[in-house]
Design a protein around this motif. Sequence first.
Motif, short mmCIF file in Angstrom:
data_model
loop_
_atom_site.label_atom_id
_atom_site.label_comp_id
_atom_site.label_asym_id
_atom_site.label_seq_id
_atom_site.Cartn_x
_atom_site.Cartn_y
_atom_site.Cartn_z
N GLY A 26 71.54 31.52 -50.48
CA GLY A 26 71.69 32.48 -49.16
C GLY A 26 71.93 31.52 -47.98
O GLY A 26 71.84 32.23 -46.85
N GLY A 27 72.43 30.49 -48.11
CA GLY A 27 72.73 29.84 -46.78
C GLY A 27 72.06 28.15 -46.65
O GLY A 27 71.49 27.82 -47.64
N LYS A 28 72.20 27.78 -45.44
CA LYS A 28 71.61 26.47 -45.23
C LYS A 28 70.15 26.61 -44.98
O LYS A 28 69.59 27.09 -44.08
CB LYS A 28 72.40 25.74 -43.73
CG LYS A 28 72.12 24.20 -43.78
CD LYS A 28 72.99 23.66 -42.77
CE LYS A 28 72.68 24.33 -41.26
NZ LYS A 28 73.42 23.60 -40.36
N LEU A 29 69.59 25.32 -45.79
CA LEU A 29 68.26 25.41 -45.57
C LEU A 29 67.70 24.61 -44.56
O LEU A 29 66.60 24.76 -43.61
CB LEU A 29 67.16 24.94 -46.81
CG LEU A 29 65.73 24.98 -46.85
CD1 LEU A 29 65.11 26.38 -46.57
CD2 LEU A 29 65.20 24.15 -48.14
N PHE A 30 68.29 23.27 -44.23
CA PHE A 30 67.56 22.36 -43.18
C PHE A 30 68.87 22.30 -42.21
O PHE A 30 69.85 22.09 -42.18
CB PHE A 30 67.65 21.07 -43.84
CG PHE A 30 66.74 20.80 -45.08
CD1 PHE A 30 65.38 21.36 -44.95
CD2 PHE A 30 67.34 20.13 -46.26
CE1 PHE A 30 64.42 21.33 -46.01
CE2 PHE A 30 66.27 20.08 -47.16
CZ PHE A 30 65.03 20.69 -47.25
N GLU A 31 68.26 22.30 -40.89
CA GLU A 31 69.13 22.44 -39.72
C GLU A 31 69.55 21.01 -39.34
O GLU A 31 70.50 20.55 -39.20
CB GLU A 31 68.36 23.12 -38.53
CG GLU A 31 69.17 22.96 -37.29
CD GLU A 31 70.40 24.32 -37.34
OE1 GLU A 31 71.59 24.07 -36.58
OE2 GLU A 31 70.35 24.94 -38.16
N THR A 32 68.35 20.02 -39.54
CA THR A 32 68.58 18.79 -39.39
C THR A 32 68.02 17.80 -40.40
O THR A 32 66.94 18.25 -41.14
CB THR A 32 67.98 18.30 -37.95
OG1 THR A 32 66.59 18.43 -38.16
CG2 THR A 32 68.46 19.00 -36.81
N ASP A 33 68.40 16.82 -40.60
CA ASP A 33 67.76 15.90 -41.81
C ASP A 33 68.00 14.21 -41.37
O ASP A 33 68.29 13.50 -42.32
CB ASP A 33 68.40 16.11 -43.19
CG ASP A 33 70.10 16.07 -43.22
OD1 ASP A 33 70.51 15.64 -42.04
OD2 ASP A 33 70.58 15.85 -44.01
N ALA A 34 67.60 14.22 -40.24
CA ALA A 34 67.73 12.60 -39.90
C ALA A 34 66.47 11.74 -40.37
O ALA A 34 65.58 12.06 -40.92
CB ALA A 34 67.60 12.49 -38.12
N SER A 35 66.84 10.56 -40.77
CA SER A 35 65.80 9.57 -41.12
C SER A 35 65.12 9.09 -39.78
O SER A 35 65.78 8.52 -38.66
CB SER A 35 66.44 8.31 -41.89
OG SER A 35 65.49 7.20 -42.17
N ILE A 36 64.28 8.85 -39.68
CA ILE A 36 63.06 8.44 -38.40
C ILE A 36 62.31 7.28 -38.77
O ILE A 36 61.83 6.67 -37.59
CB ILE A 36 62.31 9.54 -37.97
CG1 ILE A 36 61.19 10.06 -38.99
CG2 ILE A 36 62.90 10.78 -37.44
CD1 ILE A 36 59.94 10.84 -38.54
N ALA A 37 62.39 6.61 -39.77
CA ALA A 37 61.68 5.13 -39.84
C ALA A 37 62.27 4.76 -41.25
O ALA A 37 62.61 5.64 -42.34
CB ALA A 37 60.41 5.15 -39.84
N ARG A 38 61.80 3.70 -41.79
CA ARG A 38 62.15 2.94 -43.11
C ARG A 38 60.96 2.21 -43.60
O ARG A 38 60.27 1.68 -42.72
CB ARG A 38 63.21 2.11 -43.04
CG ARG A 38 64.69 2.85 -42.74
CD ARG A 38 65.73 1.81 -43.12
NE ARG A 38 67.22 2.22 -42.75
CZ ARG A 38 67.76 1.65 -41.44
NH1 ARG A 38 67.14 1.08 -40.67
NH2 ARG A 38 68.66 2.27 -41.23
N SER A 39 60.67 2.22 -44.66
CA SER A 39 59.64 1.44 -45.39
C SER A 39 60.06 1.03 -46.78
O SER A 39 59.60 2.16 -47.69
CB SER A 39 58.26 1.97 -45.08
OG SER A 39 58.01 3.46 -45.46
N PRO A 40 60.33 -0.10 -47.26
CA PRO A 40 60.50 -0.36 -48.69
C PRO A 40 59.05 -0.10 -49.41
O PRO A 40 58.02 -0.34 -48.72
CB PRO A 40 61.19 -1.53 -48.87
CG PRO A 40 60.81 -2.28 -47.44
CD PRO A 40 60.70 -1.03 -46.46
#
Length: 505
Positions: free
Chosen positions: A224-238
Motif C-alpha cells: 500500500g505505498g512507500k515504506l521508507f522516506e529516506t534510505d541513506a548510508s551513514i557509515a561503512r564498516s567491512p
Amino acid sequence: MRRAAGVNIMRAFECEPVFRSGLRHLLLCGLLILAGPGAMGSATAAEKLFNFGDLNVDLSKVQAKPGGQSAEAPVKESPEQQLPSTPESPAPAVLPRDGQESIDNTVRNQAVKVKPVEIGASKTGLQRILYPVPEDRAVIEVKVAAGSEKKDWLEEAARRFMADPAQNSLDGKPIRLVIDKIGSTESATLIAEGRTMQGGRNEYQVWAPASSIFRSVVEDAFTGGKLFETDASIARSPMVFVTWAPVQEAIDRRIQKSMSFDTIAEIFSRELAGEAIDPNGRNFQFGFTRPQDSNSGAVALVAMAYEFFAKDRGRYRIRLEDLKNPDFQAYLAFIKYMSDQTKDSTGKLAEPLMQAGYGGQPLSSIYVYENLGVKLAFIRRVNDPNGAKPIIRYPKYNLVSDHPYYTLRHGNSREQVEAARRFEEYLLTRDIQLLALQKEGFRPVSTQISNQEMSEVLGEFVEENGLVPDLIKASQILIPAQSGEVIMALIRAYEQLGDPVGPNL
C-alpha cells in the motif's frame, strides 16, 4: 564460554587538541596519569569510546602525527574519489592455498551428520502502510532503532542536534531524539511483524541497522505505498576476522589460506584430529554473535552460505533450495557446535578481548565489524603495548556493512518524518562524519573527509595490526546482495539445527 576475569583498565585522558595528538603522545599521557595527580595538570576524562564500564578510551587520540594536516581538509568532488585504489595502499597477502575450497571435504572427512531441518519461505505483505498519522503531541519525537555498534556515536550526534537552535525545533515544536539500542535482526523482525505499533503509532521513526541485508525482509511485509522516506548510508564498516598475533601467525604457517569460514572449519577439523593450532597450548576458540539477535551474526551465515555455494562465482544468488543441502546443514551445525555463540551483540563479543587481551580470556579469534577491530587494537596497545597484538584480516568473501538510515513512514506523522530526515542530513555533515571516524573508527561516507584525514586516524593500525585503508583491495570477493527471504530462512534453519554427530565430536 567462561567470562574473562576483571582487569584494571588504564584510562586515557585528553592531552592535546584533536588534530595534534598521536598514539605515542597518548601513551606518554597514560604514563603521566599513572605517575599520579601531580604529574600533570587537571586533565578531564576523555569521552568513552564504548560503554564498557571502567573502560575509558578515545580514538581521537590517534588521529595525527605531529606536523600532520589541519582539520580544514580539502573537499572531495565526487564519491568515486573517496578511498581510491592507490599503489601504496597495502592489500591482504594471497596465500598458497587460497584457491582451494575444502568445506565439503571437511564435512565429509569428519563424517559430520545432523538431523535435517525444514526450509520454508516466510509470509509477505501482511500489513498495510498507515501514513500519515496526526501529530497531536507537544513534542515531535524521533526514536531511532539503532544497532549497538552505532549507539554511542548516534547518542552524541543527537545531543549536539538537540542543543543546536537551528535544528532542534519544527513548526514551533521541539524535536526530541531517542536512540534505542537494539540488534539489527531483532529490530527487522519486530518491524516486519508489526510489533512496533503502539496505539496506532509506530514506536520507531527511524530504523538504523548495521547493514541493508534485511531491507527486503521489512519491505516485503508491507503493502500500500512507500515504506521508507529516506534510505541513506551513514557509515561503512567491512567485516573482519580479528585474531591474536601468535595464533594468526600459526594459521598462516600451517593452514596457508586467507581467513574465511572455510579456514575456520579447517582449523576445527585439524584440532579434532589432534593438531594444535594455538601456540598457547589451548584449543582454538572462535566467536561470532547469535544470528537471530545481531547483524554481524546474520552476515556470518550469509558468508558461510556464499562460500559453500558460490565457489568463486562472483555474482551467485543463494536460493532456498540450496539451504536444504544436507552437507551444508551439517557444516552450519559443525560451526555452531564448535564456536562461541554466547553473545547477542558485536560489542559484547569484543569486550572481553579489549579488557583482558591474549591469554586473559578464552577466545583466539572473532568475526566483527572493522571499527571494533580498530578499537580492540587501540585499547590493547594503550593498556599492554608489549603484549600480543590483535591482527585484522579481511575475509576472502566479504560483505561491507553500509549502516543505512531508513526513515519509516508507517504509523508516523509528517512532522516526525521531516524531523527524522533533518537528523539524517545532520549525520552526513562533515563534523558528525568526522566524529564517527574519530570516536568509533567507522569509515565515513561523506566526501568531505579526505584520505589524509582517514590516514591520520587509521594509519597507526595499518602496519601494526593489518588494517587496509583501501576498501577495493581489502577483500578478494565482495558478496553481492542476497534475498531477504533467503537470509531469514537461513537464520531460522540455523536456530533449529541441533548438535552434529561424528566420530570426533
